[in-house]
Design a protein around this motif. Structure first.
Motif, mmCIF file in Angstrom:
data_model
loop_
_atom_site.group_PDB
_atom_site.id
_atom_site.type_symbol
_atom_site.label_atom_id
_atom_site.label_comp_id
_atom_site.label_asym_id
_atom_site.label_seq_id
_atom_site.Cartn_x
_atom_site.Cartn_y
_atom_site.Cartn_z
ATOM 1 N N ASN A 100 -5.663 -7.614 3.682
ATOM 2 C CA ASN A 100 -6.718 -7.821 2.695
ATOM 3 C C ASN A 100 -6.556 -9.160 1.979
ATOM 4 N N LEU A 101 -7.536 -10.040 2.184
ATOM 5 C CA LEU A 101 -7.546 -11.347 1.515
ATOM 6 C C LEU A 101 -8.837 -11.539 0.729
ATOM 7 N N ASP A 102 -9.451 -10.422 0.347
ATOM 8 C CA ASP A 102 -10.724 -10.462 -0.384
ATOM 9 C C ASP A 102 -10.587 -10.000 -1.831
ATOM 10 N N GLY A 103 -9.374 -10.066 -2.375
ATOM 11 C CA GLY A 103 -9.169 -9.637 -3.755
ATOM 12 C C GLY A 103 -8.782 -8.170 -3.834
ATOM 13 N N ASN A 104 -8.403 -7.735 -5.019
ATOM 14 C CA ASN A 104 -7.997 -6.342 -5.213
ATOM 15 C C ASN A 104 -9.169 -5.393 -4.954
ATOM 16 N N ILE A 105 -8.882 -4.294 -4.274
ATOM 17 C CA ILE A 105 -9.915 -3.322 -3.904
ATOM 18 C C ILE A 105 -9.505 -1.955 -4.428
ATOM 19 N N SER A 106 -10.457 -1.241 -5.031
ATOM 20 C CA SER A 106 -10.159 0.097 -5.555
ATOM 21 C C SER A 106 -10.644 1.203 -4.617
ATOM 22 N N ILE B 260 -15.958 4.489 7.955
ATOM 23 C CA ILE B 260 -15.064 5.442 7.301
ATOM 24 C C ILE B 260 -14.793 4.964 5.879
ATOM 25 N N THR B 261 -14.625 5.919 4.966
ATOM 26 C CA THR B 261 -14.487 5.625 3.538
ATOM 27 C C THR B 261 -13.208 6.250 3.007
ATOM 28 N N SER B 262 -12.564 5.554 2.094
ATOM 29 C CA SER B 262 -11.288 6.021 1.543
ATOM 30 C C SER B 262 -11.476 7.229 0.631
ATOM 31 N N TYR B 263 -10.378 7.937 0.407
ATOM 32 C CA TYR B 263 -10.296 8.876 -0.711
ATOM 33 C C TYR B 263 -10.026 8.070 -1.981
ATOM 34 N N SER B 264 -10.086 8.746 -3.121
ATOM 35 C CA SER B 264 -9.759 8.055 -4.370
ATOM 36 C C SER B 264 -8.266 7.739 -4.445
ATOM 37 N N TRP B 265 -7.437 8.620 -3.845
ATOM 38 C CA TRP B 265 -5.994 8.438 -3.959
ATOM 39 C C TRP B 265 -5.446 7.363 -3.023
ATOM 40 N N ASN B 266 -6.216 6.967 -2.001
ATOM 41 C CA ASN B 266 -5.695 5.935 -1.090
ATOM 42 C C ASN B 266 -6.630 4.728 -0.989
ATOM 43 N N GLY B 267 -7.525 4.601 -1.983
ATOM 44 C CA GLY B 267 -8.525 3.533 -1.905
ATOM 45 C C GLY B 267 -8.054 2.183 -2.404
ATOM 46 N N THR B 268 -6.939 2.142 -3.126
ATOM 47 C CA THR B 268 -6.480 0.883 -3.714
ATOM 48 C C THR B 268 -5.743 0.028 -2.683
ATOM 49 N N VAL B 269 -6.207 -1.217 -2.542
ATOM 50 C CA VAL B 269 -5.543 -2.184 -1.662
ATOM 51 C C VAL B 269 -5.457 -3.501 -2.428
ATOM 52 N N ALA B 270 -4.245 -3.899 -2.758
ATOM 53 C CA ALA B 270 -4.061 -5.143 -3.509
ATOM 54 C C ALA B 270 -4.364 -6.347 -2.627
#
Length: 339
Positions: free
Chosen positions: A246-252, A290-300
């Motif tokens: 991920n090089l597009d900024g922090n993702i929630s 495919i879409t993340s859950y809330s618990w695994n959606g964060t990618v710094a």
């Protein structure tokens, strides 16, 4: 008094009859014109007219060299739209077409336009070879070059901005002249045009399913590989592992979209670590998101996201590839397939 009423009634009936006849004529003219000139909307922004010409093509050879995949074809367009003094050809093929390596003899200009679900090769005649008589043939030998291995086919062919009403792939042993002669039968044309429309993801009115505009490019980097695959009489299946830097900024909350061949079994997708899976139908592919859950959606920013999924296809002989990868709606530039 009775005679007056009868005359008045007859006059009203006559006026209504004339109005009804005019209405029927207007409807007939409208329907006739719609069959003669079908307006299409490709990618939501380019309107074209359907012509009468028919495109025939045959794959002569294919090979790959240093990561470039080549397909040499012979293309014949049987011109049925009147005499032409200077021709333009536009040919839509799968994505990843390389303009630098694509060759078209007899064309003064070759350019490539990128659309969301296909690339378009644009060709123009020279002054000395631009004439094509009505019912004459325009013949071209073309080498298409792609930066990725694709399921090669011609998606749309345009002659002087008119969409050919039919694309015919010639198999080994099939005779071009016989095919052209056979297509002069009006009934055969109608039947084949409906079949061709289905094969090219058009409805029978000729309308092509529009795609959304080309998405914004992502800065992120992606690799993918097939970790397992299986084939039987009814399907091809594969397990895929994706790694996104991920090089597009922090993702929630993240989404990942994959564009894959149309023989995808939409009801048999396994995606681990995903809260939902959706499938959208496009011109030349299915898009699996495919879409993340809330618990695994964060990618710094700078972190790596790994996802695995299983895909199954109803065609055991499918030439599987991932045409595009989107990360949070942004297109990954040249994702890398690893082993």
């Amino acid at each position: 008094m009775k005679k007056y009423r009868i005359k008045k009634r007859r006059k009203a009936i006559k006026v209504n009859t004339i109005f009804f006849v005019i209405l029927i004529l207007l409807i007939a003219i409208s329907i006739g014109y719609s069959f003669y000139s079908i307006s299409l909307n490709i990618n939501g922004n380019v309107k074209v007219e359907t012509g009468k010409s028919i495109a025939y093509w045959k794959k002569i050879s294919q090979w790959d060299n240093e990561g470039i995949y080549y397909y040499q074809i012979e293309l014949t367009v049987n011109n049925l739209d009147g005499n032409i003094s200077n021709w333009d050809l536009a040919i839509d093929v799968p994505p990843y077409l390389s303009q630098a390596n694509t060759q078209a003899w007899g064309s003064s200009e070759n350019t490539v336009d990128e659309y969301n679900s296909f690339d378009r090769l644009n060709m123009k005649s020279y002054g000395w070879n631009g004439t094509v008589a009505n019912e004459g043939n325009l013949q071209q030998t073309i080498i298409f070059a792609f930066t990725q291995n694709v399921d090669f086919k011609l998606l749309h062919v345009f002659l002087n901005d008119k969409l050919t009403k039919k694309i015919v792939e010639l198999k080994d042993g099939e005779n071009l002249e016989e095919k052209i002669e056979g297509n002069k039968d009006p009934e055969e044309n109608v039947i084949s045009n409906v079949v061709n429309s289905v094969e090219n993801n058009q409805n029978t009115s000729g309308e092509i399913i529009p795609d959304e505009p080309i998405p914004e490019n992502s800065n992120s980097e992606t690799t993918w590989k097939i970790t397992n695959e299986w084939i039987n009489n009814t399907e091809y299946g594969c397990a895929i592992e994706l790694k996104i830097n991920n090089l597009d900024g922090n993702i929630s909350n993240w989404t990942i979209s994959l564009d894959v061949p149309l023989s995808l079994n939409k009801d048999s997708i396994d995606a681990w670590g995903s809260s939902s899976t959706t499938v959208e139908e496009h011109n030349t592919f299915y898009r699996v998101t495919i879409t993340s859950y809330s618990w695994n959606g964060t990618v710094a920013n700078g972190a790596e996201l790994t996802q695995s999924l299983n895909l199954r296809f109803t065609d055991p002989d499918v030439n599987f590839n991932i045409y595009n990868i989107l990360f949070n709606g942004k297109k990954i530039i040249e994702p890398t397939k690893t082993t």
